[in-house]
Enzyme design. Structure first.
Site, PDB file in Angstrom:
ATOM      1  N   HIS A   8      -0.772   6.150   2.925  1.00 40.16           N
ATOM      2  CA  HIS A   8      -1.234   6.074   1.535  1.00 40.16           C
ATOM      3  C   HIS A   8      -2.459   5.158   1.519  1.00 40.16           C
ATOM      4  O   HIS A   8      -2.630   4.329   2.401  1.00 40.16           O
ATOM      5  CB  HIS A   8      -0.164   5.442   0.637  1.00 40.16           C
ATOM      6  CG  HIS A   8       1.019   6.319   0.388  1.00 40.16           C
ATOM      7  ND1 HIS A   8       1.347   6.773  -0.861  1.00 40.16           N
ATOM      8  CD2 HIS A   8       1.954   6.819   1.232  1.00 40.16           C
ATOM      9  CE1 HIS A   8       2.449   7.514  -0.786  1.00 40.16           C
ATOM     10  NE2 HIS A   8       2.838   7.558   0.471  1.00 40.16           N
ATOM     11  N   ASP A  23       5.014  12.905  -5.227  1.00 37.82           N
ATOM     12  CA  ASP A  23       4.519  11.617  -4.737  1.00 37.82           C
ATOM     13  C   ASP A  23       4.944  10.496  -5.708  1.00 37.82           C
ATOM     14  O   ASP A  23       4.995  10.705  -6.921  1.00 37.82           O
ATOM     15  CB  ASP A  23       2.984  11.720  -4.657  1.00 37.82           C
ATOM     16  CG  ASP A  23       2.355  10.638  -3.795  1.00 37.82           C
ATOM     17  OD1 ASP A  23       3.083   9.983  -3.026  1.00 37.82           O
ATOM     18  OD2 ASP A  23       1.116  10.469  -3.888  1.00 37.82           O
ATOM     19  N   HIS A  24       5.196   9.333  -5.178  1.00 35.23           N
ATOM     20  CA  HIS A  24       5.458   8.128  -5.985  1.00 35.23           C
ATOM     21  C   HIS A  24       6.398   8.343  -7.161  1.00 35.23           C
ATOM     22  O   HIS A  24       6.025   8.148  -8.318  1.00 35.23           O
ATOM     23  CB  HIS A  24       4.148   7.537  -6.504  1.00 35.23           C
ATOM     24  CG  HIS A  24       3.374   6.849  -5.434  1.00 35.23           C
ATOM     25  ND1 HIS A  24       3.721   5.627  -4.919  1.00 35.23           N
ATOM     26  CD2 HIS A  24       2.276   7.244  -4.746  1.00 35.23           C
ATOM     27  CE1 HIS A  24       2.872   5.292  -3.971  1.00 35.23           C
ATOM     28  NE2 HIS A  24       1.986   6.258  -3.832  1.00 35.23           N
ATOM     29  N   ASP A  46      10.007   5.816  -4.595  1.00 37.66           N
ATOM     30  CA  ASP A  46       9.237   4.585  -4.577  1.00 37.66           C
ATOM     31  C   ASP A  46      10.092   3.506  -5.223  1.00 37.66           C
ATOM     32  O   ASP A  46       9.954   3.212  -6.397  1.00 37.66           O
ATOM     33  CB  ASP A  46       7.944   4.831  -5.369  1.00 37.66           C
ATOM     34  CG  ASP A  46       7.016   3.654  -5.343  1.00 37.66           C
ATOM     35  OD1 ASP A  46       7.404   2.590  -4.834  1.00 37.66           O
ATOM     36  OD2 ASP A  46       5.896   3.792  -5.858  1.00 37.66           O
ATOM     37  N   ARG A  80      -8.667  10.902  -4.197  1.00 35.99           N
ATOM     38  CA  ARG A  80      -9.967  10.763  -4.840  1.00 35.99           C
ATOM     39  C   ARG A  80     -11.081  11.566  -4.184  1.00 35.99           C
ATOM     40  O   ARG A  80     -11.956  12.115  -4.871  1.00 35.99           O
ATOM     41  CB  ARG A  80     -10.392   9.298  -4.852  1.00 35.99           C
ATOM     42  CG  ARG A  80      -9.571   8.463  -5.803  1.00 35.99           C
ATOM     43  CD  ARG A  80      -9.822   6.984  -5.574  1.00 35.99           C
ATOM     44  NE  ARG A  80      -8.716   6.203  -6.089  1.00 35.99           N
ATOM     45  CZ  ARG A  80      -8.728   5.588  -7.280  1.00 35.99           C
ATOM     46  NH1 ARG A  80      -9.779   5.655  -8.037  1.00 35.99           N
ATOM     47  NH2 ARG A  80      -7.679   4.910  -7.688  1.00 35.99           N
ATOM     48  N   ALA A 140      -5.831   5.992   1.424  1.00 36.58           N
ATOM     49  CA  ALA A 140      -6.773   6.458   2.439  1.00 36.58           C
ATOM     50  C   ALA A 140      -8.152   6.772   1.861  1.00 36.58           C
ATOM     51  O   ALA A 140      -8.782   7.744   2.241  1.00 36.58           O
ATOM     52  CB  ALA A 140      -6.199   7.686   3.131  1.00 36.58           C
ATOM     53  N   GLY A 178      -6.679   3.279  -4.027  1.00 45.82           N
ATOM     54  CA  GLY A 178      -7.910   3.131  -4.786  1.00 45.82           C
ATOM     55  C   GLY A 178      -8.978   2.457  -3.959  1.00 45.82           C
ATOM     56  O   GLY A 178      -8.768   2.151  -2.790  1.00 45.82           O
TER      57      GLY A 178
HETATM   58 ZN   LIG Z   1       0.426   6.446  -2.569  1.00 45.67          ZN
END
Ligand SMILES: [Zn+2]
Length: 294
Positions: free
Chosen positions: A215, A85-86, A107, A240, A217, A184
């Site tokens: 992304h 990811d990223h 990214d 999270r 979420a 976040g």
């Molecule tokens: Zn993301």
């Protein structure tokens, strides 16, 4: 042997989701607990799934952790792909291309558009030679995520026409649009206030064959998720919410429960939350939809 990208595991999982009109969770994992918990949840519900890690783990845990995660995912009883990811830094992308990832998110949205197209096209070509598929972010998904640098800049939404042009020119396989989603916690009003579903609909309309990736979420709002799945989201990154109960258990029980029990009980909470996500996205029981790798 099917040709690329049909022989790629992430491709197979997301194409099956596209055909079936559901989404697959991509569980952000920071350690072996997360990898094992995510696999258990998918196996329990006979669901396809994805495990993803951040470039942080490339550096902190090193390549052997990636190999472990890939081996664990690929040995599962259900189709599970390993994704990076990223991946912001070109050096990390080049490192990742030599590791057993099924897919990588490039990214490169901070570059200027022409440089972005040039860089991403080059990466797609290199990935093709290695059997890896590529997700790209268009626009800028704001906010910080544990493991991803915080971005302080004005919201930059994905322009549907530009996204279609980008996808066509670069050959990227999956698109992570920016339509008001934030990494976040959200400011007051939450995702309901910020997500531009009309923009998302237009992006899908102009990119009808491209699986979209959600992304930002968190918090989890099942009804809103369902709407985005209807609008083409096929991979939903989850981070999270997986940690909340898992970490609370560890906080309360470290030093009181033996290591074996500590792991069993905390991972069981990860599994429970991961199972809830699988059901919410509608991919439980869908493992058989994914074409087996020949
Ligand atoms: Zn993301």
């Amino acid at each position: 042997m099917p040709a690329y990208p049909e022989n790629n595991r992430t491709w197979q999982i997301l194409q099956a989701a596209e055909r079936g009109g559901y989404a697959v969770p991509a569980f952000n994992c920071y350690n072996a607990d997360g990898v094992l918990g995510s696999i258990k949840a998918a196996e329990n519900l006979n669901a396809p799934a994805m495990v993803e890690i951040f470039p942080f783990s490339l550096h902190f845990h090193g390549p052997e952790f990636v190999k472990f995660a890939a081996a664990a995912c690929h040995a599962a009883k259900v189709p599970i792909a390993l994704h990076l990811d990223h991946c912001t830094l070109p050096a990390d992308v080049y490192t990742a291309l030599e590791l057993p990832f099924d897919s990588i998110m490039v990214d490169a949205s901070t570059e200027d558009p022409e440089a972005n197209i040039e860089f991403v096209s080059k990466i797609v070509k290199m990935a093709e030679e290695r059997g890896i598929t590529i997700e790209a972010e268009m626009g800028r998904i704001q906010g910080g995520e544990d493991g991803v640098p915080t971005v302080d800049m004005e919201a930059l939404y994905t322009e549907p026409e530009f996204a279609a042009d980008f996808m066509q020119k670069t050959g990227v396989h999956y698109l992570a649009p920016s339509f008001g989603n934030i990494h976040g916690p959200y400011p007051p009003g939450g995702p309901e206030k910020y997500w531009q579903l009309d923009r998302l609909a237009k992006i899908k309309e102009l990119n009808p064959t491209i699986p979209l990736v959600l992304h930002g979420a968190y918090p989890i709002i099942p009804d809103l998720y369902k709407k985005t799945v209807e609008l083409g989201m096929r991979k939903v990154n989850l981070n999270r919410n997986l940690h909340d109960d898992y970490l609370d258990y560890l906080k309360e029980n470290i030093g009181k429960v033996e290591m074996t029990g500590l792991q069993e009980n905390s991972i069981a909470l990860w599994v429970k939350e991961a199972e809830r996500c699988i059901k919410m996205l509608g991919c439980d029981g869908k493992a058989g939809d994914v074409k087996p790798i020949v």
